[in-house]
Design a protein around this motif. Sequence first.
Motif, PDB file in Angstrom:
ATOM      1  N   ASP A 478       0.854  -1.100   0.050  1.00  0.00           N
ATOM      2  CA  ASP A 478       0.110   0.176   0.085  1.00  0.00           C
ATOM      3  C   ASP A 478       0.947   1.172   0.026  1.00  0.00           C
ATOM      4  OD1 ASP A 478      -2.362  -1.678   0.082  1.00  0.00           O
ATOM      5  OD2 ASP A 478      -2.319  -1.483   2.366  1.00  0.00           O
ATOM      6  N   GLY A 479       2.109   1.077   0.572  1.00  0.00           N
ATOM      7  CA  GLY A 479       2.951   2.402   0.554  1.00  0.00           C
ATOM      8  C   GLY A 479       4.337   1.715   1.110  1.00  0.00           C
ATOM      9  N   LEU A 480       5.546   2.540   0.396  1.00  0.00           N
ATOM     10  CA  LEU A 480       6.801   2.216   0.897  1.00  0.00           C
ATOM     11  C   LEU A 480       7.255   2.773   2.114  1.00  0.00           C
ATOM     12  CD1 LEU A 480       8.431   2.495  -2.479  1.00  0.00           C
ATOM     13  CD2 LEU A 480       7.931   0.507  -1.484  1.00  0.00           C
ATOM     14  N   PRO A 481       7.852   2.194   3.098  1.00  0.00           N
ATOM     15  CA  PRO A 481       8.244   2.882   4.299  1.00  0.00           C
ATOM     16  C   PRO A 481       9.333   3.975   4.034  1.00  0.00           C
ATOM     17  CG  PRO A 481       9.349   0.695   4.290  1.00  0.00           C
ATOM     18  CD  PRO A 481       8.321   0.877   3.083  1.00  0.00           C
ATOM     19  N   ARG A 482       9.194   5.103   4.694  1.00  0.00           N
ATOM     20  CA  ARG A 482      10.056   6.396   4.418  1.00  0.00           C
ATOM     21  C   ARG A 482      10.566   7.001   5.774  1.00  0.00           C
ATOM     22  NH1 ARG A 482      10.369   7.773  -1.174  1.00  0.00           N
ATOM     23  NH2 ARG A 482       8.469   6.925  -2.466  1.00  0.00           N
ATOM     24  N   ASN A 483      11.748   7.606   5.637  1.00  0.00           N
ATOM     25  CA  ASN A 483      12.282   8.377   7.038  1.00  0.00           C
ATOM     26  C   ASN A 483      11.668   9.701   6.515  1.00  0.00           C
ATOM     27  OD1 ASN A 483      13.946   9.755   5.050  1.00  0.00           O
ATOM     28  ND2 ASN A 483      15.811   8.644   6.010  1.00  0.00           N
ATOM     29  N   ASP A 484      11.986  10.726   7.602  1.00  0.00           N
ATOM     30  CA  ASP A 484      11.655  12.236   7.607  1.00  0.00           C
ATOM     31  C   ASP A 484      12.122  12.797   6.346  1.00  0.00           C
ATOM     32  OD1 ASP A 484      10.296  12.186   9.903  1.00  0.00           O
ATOM     33  OD2 ASP A 484      12.088  12.173  11.184  1.00  0.00           O
ATOM     34  N   MET A 485      13.177  12.500   5.860  1.00  0.00           N
ATOM     35  CA  MET A 485      13.847  13.028   4.499  1.00  0.00           C
ATOM     36  C   MET A 485      13.270  12.618   3.257  1.00  0.00           C
ATOM     37  SD  MET A 485      15.324  15.504   5.629  1.00  0.00           S
ATOM     38  CE  MET A 485      16.089  16.090   4.177  1.00  0.00           C
ATOM     39  N   GLY A 486      12.176  11.579   3.418  1.00  0.00           N
ATOM     40  CA  GLY A 486      11.681  10.799   2.229  1.00  0.00           C
ATOM     41  C   GLY A 486      12.342   9.696   1.532  1.00  0.00           C
ATOM     42  N   LYS A 487      13.426   9.302   2.320  1.00  0.00           N
ATOM     43  CA  LYS A 487      14.100   8.258   1.832  1.00  0.00           C
ATOM     44  C   LYS A 487      13.572   7.090   2.012  1.00  0.00           C
ATOM     45  CE  LYS A 487      18.888  10.177   2.052  1.00  0.00           C
ATOM     46  NZ  LYS A 487      20.266  10.171   2.673  1.00  0.00           N
ATOM     47  N   ILE A 488      13.470   6.178   1.098  1.00  0.00           N
ATOM     48  CA  ILE A 488      13.125   4.567   1.382  1.00  0.00           C
ATOM     49  C   ILE A 488      13.898   3.990   2.366  1.00  0.00           C
ATOM     50  CG2 ILE A 488      12.251   2.488   0.198  1.00  0.00           C
ATOM     51  CD1 ILE A 488      11.666   4.091  -2.246  1.00  0.00           C
ATOM     52  N   MET A 489      13.121   3.327   3.321  1.00  0.00           N
ATOM     53  CA  MET A 489      13.996   2.518   4.254  1.00  0.00           C
ATOM     54  C   MET A 489      13.819   0.996   3.836  1.00  0.00           C
ATOM     55  SD  MET A 489      12.961   4.437   7.840  1.00  0.00           S
ATOM     56  CE  MET A 489      11.192   4.238   7.873  1.00  0.00           C
ATOM     57  N   LYS A 490      15.005   0.800   3.160  1.00  0.00           N
ATOM     58  CA  LYS A 490      14.650  -0.761   2.583  1.00  0.00           C
ATOM     59  C   LYS A 490      14.918  -1.715   3.517  1.00  0.00           C
ATOM     60  CE  LYS A 490      15.923   0.323  -2.331  1.00  0.00           C
ATOM     61  NZ  LYS A 490      16.743   0.112  -3.340  1.00  0.00           N
ATOM     62  N   ARG A 491      15.633  -1.618   4.759  1.00  0.00           N
ATOM     63  CA  ARG A 491      15.956  -2.532   5.797  1.00  0.00           C
ATOM     64  C   ARG A 491      14.405  -2.576   6.229  1.00  0.00           C
ATOM     65  NH1 ARG A 491      21.186  -3.209   6.844  1.00  0.00           N
ATOM     66  NH2 ARG A 491      22.552  -1.530   6.112  1.00  0.00           N
ATOM     67  N   ALA A 492      13.372  -2.156   6.157  1.00  0.00           N
ATOM     68  CA  ALA A 492      12.197  -2.482   6.732  1.00  0.00           C
ATOM     69  C   ALA A 492      11.302  -3.399   5.740  1.00  0.00           C
ATOM     70  CB  ALA A 492      11.434  -1.041   6.959  1.00  0.00           C
ATOM     71  N   LEU A 493      11.724  -3.472   4.482  1.00  0.00           N
ATOM     72  CA  LEU A 493      11.232  -4.446   3.546  1.00  0.00           C
ATOM     73  C   LEU A 493      11.784  -5.850   3.802  1.00  0.00           C
ATOM     74  CD1 LEU A 493      11.748  -2.169   0.312  1.00  0.00           C
ATOM     75  CD2 LEU A 493       9.651  -2.558   1.671  1.00  0.00           C
ATOM     76  N   THR A 494      10.721  -6.564   4.374  1.00  0.00           N
ATOM     77  CA  THR A 494      11.179  -7.785   4.476  1.00  0.00           C
ATOM     78  C   THR A 494      10.694  -9.004   3.654  1.00  0.00           C
ATOM     79  OG1 THR A 494       9.149  -8.211   6.097  1.00  0.00           O
ATOM     80  CG2 THR A 494      11.585  -7.515   6.943  1.00  0.00           C
ATOM     81  N   HIS A 495      11.583  -9.877   3.428  1.00  0.00           N
ATOM     82  CA  HIS A 495      10.987 -10.855   2.359  1.00  0.00           C
ATOM     83  C   HIS A 495      10.213 -11.869   2.984  1.00  0.00           C
ATOM     84  CE1 HIS A 495      14.885  -9.534   0.643  1.00  0.00           C
ATOM     85  NE2 HIS A 495      14.089  -8.812  -0.332  1.00  0.00           N
ATOM     86  N   ASP A 496       9.433 -12.772   2.133  1.00  0.00           N
ATOM     87  CA  ASP A 496       8.637 -13.819   2.607  1.00  0.00           C
ATOM     88  C   ASP A 496       9.586 -14.992   3.386  1.00  0.00           C
ATOM     89  OD1 ASP A 496       6.366 -14.181  -0.213  1.00  0.00           O
ATOM     90  OD2 ASP A 496       6.346 -12.917   1.699  1.00  0.00           O
TER      91      ASP A 496
END
Length: 496
Positions: A478-496
């Motif tokens: 539904d949305g990508l995790p981002r920090n306050d500067m708008g950068k995508i926090m890829k470490r918060a994307l977890t695989h199955d």
Amino acid sequence: MSSLFPALTGSQPDRPALRFGDRSLTYGELGAASGALAARIGGAGRVAVWATPALETAVAVVAALEAGVAAVPLNPKSGEKELGHILSDCAPSLVLAAAGDELPAPLGDLVRIDVDAHATGPLPAPSVSAPSVSAPSMSAPSVSGEDPALIVYTSGTTGPPKGAVIPRRAVAHTLDALADAWQWTGEDVLVHGLPLFHVHGLVLGILGPLRRGGSVRHLGRFSTEGVTRELNDGATMMFGVPTMYHRIAQALPEDPALAQALGKARLLVSGSAALPVHDHERITAATGQRVVERYGMTETLMNTSVRADGEPRAGTVGIPLPGVELRLVEEDGTPITSYDGETVGEIQVRGPNLFTEYLNRPDATAAAFTEDGWFRTGDMAVRDGDGYVRIVGRKATDLIKSGGYKIGAGEIENALLEHAGVREAAVTGEPDADLGERIVAWIVPADPQSPPSAEELADHVAARLAPHKRPRKVHYLDGLPRNDMGKIMKRALTHD
């Protein structure tokens, strides 16, 4: 070392300096307010600044720099654990905040000084015992270019945040190098809505205009309506992050006033993360303007930029700024000499723009530099034949080794964003017994009820880039995790 802001005592005290909403200060008023506060905090060593998007934050940081003490900007959204770590690490003697700001518990033991943005003379002594009230003269030998100007804490993705000690010479050099690259003068009026606890919003966005003798208008909270209003009212430059420009790109088809206002700007600058090529193209098509990208980080301030008088090539961060050395190296540290636009290497930089150390972390400081003084950025890039740098991602999260190839996640993300069915995209790698790593796409579809299939997206990427760069797996979000500067926090994307 002389003042970083000559205009504070210049011959035009009525010249506009700062505006936040309906509150503003001229250079004369800013000089009086910052001078009064500087006299109060002189000798404090380090002062914390509760960095809300307000006049008081700008006055507090300018006062600290004029007093020759190090300012530690604090993110008002930080949790108590992170704040506690920062305070114990840097041990500030004071906290500067706007009157009425409610400060969290970890700051309760510090002497608090409320910033008076409209002070015209000496301020009363604090009610609690505080440091010396005499500020050092900016021409005094005790204040040099190597003295700390700021201690800015990194995001801490691999542990507690580290305090990057940024010296006065790095601030001065970066702002003067950007003035050269962007033809930035005292006639420019900057508009932005960036947070003030980070080098983009604070150093570039507030201190930059003040060093030039120009003015800045802070929106408080970013909005396309605010951008339109300020550019129509004489603003000449805008700073933003990709999420802001993405919102602008989405709004342009239905907002001709926004397009017209952006068309008046002298310079639109994006940074803190890569601006997708698709958004570049949409903004240019609607406004005739090209967004300029630059590349920097907390530890280095600014390293490269597309020049105002150079080719505004989408997808690149331009060439090294004056005085900055930049090289790409292989994993074993061997410099890459070819400028072929294909060979991926880690960016290393050297120059007067660099920080001096991570506070209280000699181990981390030593690990960050090579034996011959180059800073290891951890960013991966290629260089085109004319020296333009194209960043492909972070070494830790964006370099994917698949089937014997070194692949940057950024170019795949740009390709995915060119698909009409994709609103947001991130690319990571995951272990694969055959390939080493397989490419994984994380997609926010434009229409959640009818997302493009994984096969369609793989074919789309293969046709634009190469078959070995196609995603092997697709996750829909539904949305990508981002920090306050708008950068995508890829470490918060977890695989199955």
